[in-house]
Design an enzyme around this catalytic site. Structure first.
Site, short mmCIF file in Angstrom:
data_model
loop_
_atom_site.label_atom_id
_atom_site.label_comp_id
_atom_site.label_asym_id
_atom_site.label_seq_id
_atom_site.Cartn_x
_atom_site.Cartn_y
_atom_site.Cartn_z
N HIS A 20 36.07 33.20 60.38
CA HIS A 20 35.06 33.86 58.88
C HIS A 20 34.50 35.43 59.58
CE1 HIS A 20 30.86 32.72 58.81
NE2 HIS A 20 31.14 32.76 57.54
N ASP A 28 43.76 50.20 45.04
CA ASP A 28 44.46 50.31 44.22
C ASP A 28 45.61 51.66 44.65
OD1 ASP A 28 43.02 53.50 44.26
OD2 ASP A 28 41.83 52.60 43.41
N HIS A 94 31.47 54.33 46.31
CA HIS A 94 32.57 54.16 46.40
C HIS A 94 32.90 54.74 48.27
CE1 HIS A 94 36.64 54.32 45.94
NE2 HIS A 94 36.78 55.93 45.74
N TYR A 116 39.06 52.94 40.96
CA TYR A 116 37.50 52.02 41.74
C TYR A 116 38.49 50.38 41.59
CZ TYR A 116 34.91 55.85 40.36
OH TYR A 116 34.42 57.12 40.63
N ASN A 118 38.96 48.62 43.44
CA ASN A 118 39.11 48.01 45.25
C ASN A 118 38.14 47.08 45.42
OD1 ASN A 118 40.86 50.74 45.94
ND2 ASN A 118 39.45 51.83 45.23
#
Length: 127
Positions: A20, A28, A94, A116, A118
């Site tokens: 958990h 990418d 980012h 982006y 990801n």
């Protein structure tokens, strides 16, 4: 044999150790990966294995309590792919996302060539 559609043994083994709040990053091929970060590399050539292929498999096989995208992905195909997979991602910059890589239990590197592409997936529990 296990009843799962995941055939990649290193990926399956890494996923089996999640608890958990542990995080998995689908990345990418251009995301910088710090030394020592556990990575299952599924990139074969540019575009293969795609972000969406990996996201679809992980979304079917993990309890995901939260997801996070780079704020730069708002309104892009990446955001659409995540919502189509049933995620309601939060956003961080980012740069903040890249800083979170060292905290991840696992990074799954794809051959995705979309900017982006990801996502941080936080593991939940099924109860």
């Amino acid at each position: 044999m296990l009843k799962t559609d995941i055939l990649n043994a290193p990926l399956l083994a890494a996923l089996a150790t999640l608890g958990h709040t542990d995080t998995v990053i689908i990345a990418d091929y251009g995301l910088p990966l710090p030394a020592g970060t556990p990575v299952v590399d599924l990139a074969l050539v540019k575009g293969q294995l795609s972000f969406t292929a990996v996201l679809d498999v992980l979304a079917r096989n993990l309890v995901i309590e939260h997801s996070t995208l780079a704020s730069e992905a708002k309104g892009t195909a990446v955001y659409g792919w995540c919502t189509e997979a049933g995620l309601e991602p939060g956003f961080i910059s980012h740069e903040e996302l890249k800083a979170q890589i060292t905290n991840a239990k696992l990074v799954v590197r794809t051959g995705e060539a979309t900017a982006y592409a990801n996502v941080i997936l936080r593991s939940g529990v099924p109860f």
